[in-house]
Design a protein around this motif. Structure first.
Motif, PDB file in Angstrom:
ATOM      1  N   ASN A 257      32.647  81.194 -15.639  1.00  0.00           N
ATOM      2  CA  ASN A 257      32.941  81.680 -14.283  1.00  0.00           C
ATOM      3  C   ASN A 257      33.855  82.898 -14.260  1.00  0.00           C
ATOM      4  O   ASN A 257      33.899  83.631 -13.269  1.00  0.00           O
TER       5      ASN A 257
ATOM      6  N   LYS B 102      38.000  82.921 -11.479  1.00  0.00           N
ATOM      7  CA  LYS B 102      37.064  81.871 -11.891  1.00  0.00           C
ATOM      8  C   LYS B 102      37.293  80.587 -11.103  1.00  0.00           C
ATOM      9  O   LYS B 102      36.347  79.815 -10.854  1.00  0.00           O
TER      10      LYS B 102
ATOM     11  N   ARG C 208      26.513  81.039  -7.264  1.00  0.00           N
ATOM     12  CA  ARG C 208      27.834  80.437  -7.118  1.00  0.00           C
ATOM     13  C   ARG C 208      28.285  80.540  -5.657  1.00  0.00           C
ATOM     14  O   ARG C 208      27.929  81.470  -4.937  1.00  0.00           O
TER      15      ARG C 208
END
Length: 302
Positions: A14, A34, A56
């Protein structure tokens, strides 16, 4: 391992995903980390027809946006439509959740709000898709929905009110400034940009110590853009430390092997012509006289 899988594995991190959002979406401003990202289901439609590469949920203060990444190595001449379908699917998923919540609370709803499951103050979260194009060919495909439409004989007035959709195409090989990235996304993109020129590639890996100690998943991505088999074998050969690989050493050896093959091929062609002396062949090919003599003897034995 396919290239799509290697990219997906790479962006499971991430921190790298956030780097794409900050670098490309926020012009280099460090906005998300992240810890602000949450993985979502890549299915984008209720019927589960369209499947994204990566997606995401990114938190921005009290709000959030849906950020997708699509890896594209070949030109898709319907890419604006495909990208629009992904985004529309994400909006539809949000709308369906809102409809279920609204219809559970019948009290105080207008007829239209209840019928369509959307309150006057209902809002969808923004959806953004980045198309990371890494192909060697110049992108000559459409970049907007209008580029795909046939407007022959269509009145300008009607064309102007025909809804358009612009996709976010990021041509990795054309990026002028990779300093906007703060993770090894920069080194991976730089490698892809130089992958067609071995001299530039060697200069690149010599200039950045990161390539001597690459993360394995980053190595897997960039290996595809030179000679995947050779470099993947090199990854297995060299000693690994905590999932790190020495790309610098692997690239140098690959380049040297390529040069050696070229020198040998040149010498063999000159021997086949039969008009050149051994010392001339050695001088032009770069091989030693002994090496040329050995090639000559092998050629005569065949």
């Amino acid at each position: 391992m396919t290239q799509d899988i290697t990219w997906k594995d790479y962006f499971l991190d991430n921190e790298r995903y956030a780097d794409i959002i900050n670098g490309i979406g926020c012009m280099g401003r460090q906005v998300v980390t992240k810890d602000d990202l949450q993985e979502l289901d890549t299915q984008t439609a209720k019927k589960k027809i369209k499947i994204r590469d990566m997606i995401r949920k990114a938190a921005f203060g009290v709000n959030f946006a849906i950020i997708g990444i699509e890896n594209q190595e070949t030109i898709d001449y319907a890419m604006p439509l495909r990208s629009m379908s992904y985004d529309a699917g994400e909006y539809e998923k949000q709308a369906e959740i809102i409809r279920k919540k609204v219809r559970k609370k019948r009290k105080g709803l207008s007829a239209g709000e209840y019928m369509y499951g959307f309150r006057k103050d209902s809002r969808l979260k923004p959806v953004v898709t980045f198309i990371l194009y890494s192909g060697a060919e110049e992108w000559d495909g459409p970049k907007t929905l209008h580029d795909m439409l046939d407007f022959t004989d269509i009145p300008d007035e009607l064309k102007k009110i025909t809804s358009d959709y612009r996709m976010n195409l990021i041509n990795i090989r054309k990026l002028k400034d990779t300093s906007i990235f703060k993770t090894d996304v920069r080194q991976v993109f730089d490698f892809i940009r130089c992958s067609e020129n071995r001299d530039k590639l060697r200069e690149l890996v010599d200039s950045d110590d990161y390539y001597k100690n690459m993360d394995e998943d980053a190595f897997d991505v960039v290996a595809h853009y030179t000679n995947a088999e050779e470099l993947i074998e090199a990854k297995d050969y060299y000693e690994r430390k905590a999932g790190k690989v020495d790309m610098c050493r692997a690239i140098k050896e690959m380049i040297e092997e390529g040069r050696a093959e070229l020198m040998t091929e040149t010498a063999l062609r000159m021997l086949a012509i039969g008009k050149y002396a051994i010392d001339e062949i050695a001088d032009i090919s770069g091989l030693s006289i002994d090496e040329v003599n050995k090639l000559s003897k092998k050629a005569m034995c065949k």
